[in-house]
Design a protein around this motif. Sequence first.
Motif, short mmCIF file in Angstrom:
data_model
loop_
_atom_site.label_atom_id
_atom_site.label_comp_id
_atom_site.label_asym_id
_atom_site.label_seq_id
_atom_site.Cartn_x
_atom_site.Cartn_y
_atom_site.Cartn_z
N ARG A 149 36.99 38.90 39.32
CA ARG A 149 36.04 37.61 38.74
C ARG A 149 36.70 37.04 37.91
O ARG A 149 37.56 37.41 36.80
CB ARG A 149 34.70 38.18 38.50
CG ARG A 149 33.74 38.94 39.45
CD ARG A 149 33.09 39.80 38.84
NE ARG A 149 32.08 38.97 37.76
CZ ARG A 149 31.30 39.59 36.89
NH1 ARG A 149 31.25 40.83 36.87
NH2 ARG A 149 30.40 38.84 36.18
N ARG A 175 44.16 32.52 42.48
CA ARG A 175 44.13 32.97 43.88
C ARG A 175 44.46 34.52 44.09
O ARG A 175 44.12 35.32 44.96
CB ARG A 175 44.98 32.03 44.86
CG ARG A 175 44.60 30.76 45.14
CD ARG A 175 45.02 30.08 46.32
NE ARG A 175 44.54 28.94 46.55
CZ ARG A 175 43.24 28.51 47.19
NH1 ARG A 175 42.63 29.50 47.49
NH2 ARG A 175 42.80 27.28 47.20
N THR A 203 41.29 36.42 42.99
CA THR A 203 40.36 36.39 44.02
C THR A 203 40.72 37.35 45.31
O THR A 203 40.15 37.98 45.69
CB THR A 203 40.27 34.83 44.52
OG1 THR A 203 39.88 34.10 43.60
CG2 THR A 203 39.35 34.84 45.77
N LEU A 247 37.16 29.09 43.00
CA LEU A 247 37.94 30.27 42.63
C LEU A 247 37.38 30.63 41.29
O LEU A 247 37.80 31.94 40.87
CB LEU A 247 39.28 30.00 42.58
CG LEU A 247 40.08 29.52 43.75
CD1 LEU A 247 41.55 29.24 43.51
CD2 LEU A 247 39.95 30.38 44.88
#
Length: 221
Positions: A107, A99, A102, A131
């Motif tokens: 990436r 997370r 993200t 994710l």
Amino acid sequence: MRARPDVVAFDVNETLLDLAPVRATLVELGEPAELLPTVFGRTLLLGIAGQAAGTWCRFRAAFETALAQLTELSAAERGTVADAFLELSPHPDVEPALRRLTAAGVRAVTLTHGSPGVAEAGLSRGGVTPLVERCLTTESIRTWKPDRAAYLWAAGVCDVPPERMALVAVHSWDVHGAQQAGLTGGWAARAEGSWAEVHPAPHVQGSTLVEVVDGLLDLPA
């Protein structure tokens, strides 16, 4: 000086996914729980040594061969233990680490020499599939990490130069291999406890995947 990566590739077995179901299956078949590290280590030895000698085998074949060498399990029982890799779940530090990436616009992919489908099943079980951009296995090019071709192939698939990709793992040898190929290395101490001092130090390290990801995100853009 290393730069903040555009893509972070995560090793799968032990780094992202907990091997507890494989251990539990061994116990159910009468083997001691503490045998798993030996079997896993023998699996890596078989695959990587074969690679160095100019041959190749699949991870599952190496794993079942290691079981045959170290146990009295039947062929069917060895297959049952190998099947347990499809029952793995992520470690607790995986979701928060992903997370963070993200949120930062970086990436995330997986990179394993393990069997196809294992990463996908584990990520799905942990509810973190959205994710991760893609799951890569070097079975696609018939090689094992830490062959530099494995890391360069992954960078090529992700369309980034090696210096813009990081490899995160809980295995010193894997991080070392990535760094030798030009990637940024991130090592988490969760499995080994201390870095293998026979290798140059990792570019980034921490006790958990979250700490490693934070270290990678702190690198200059």
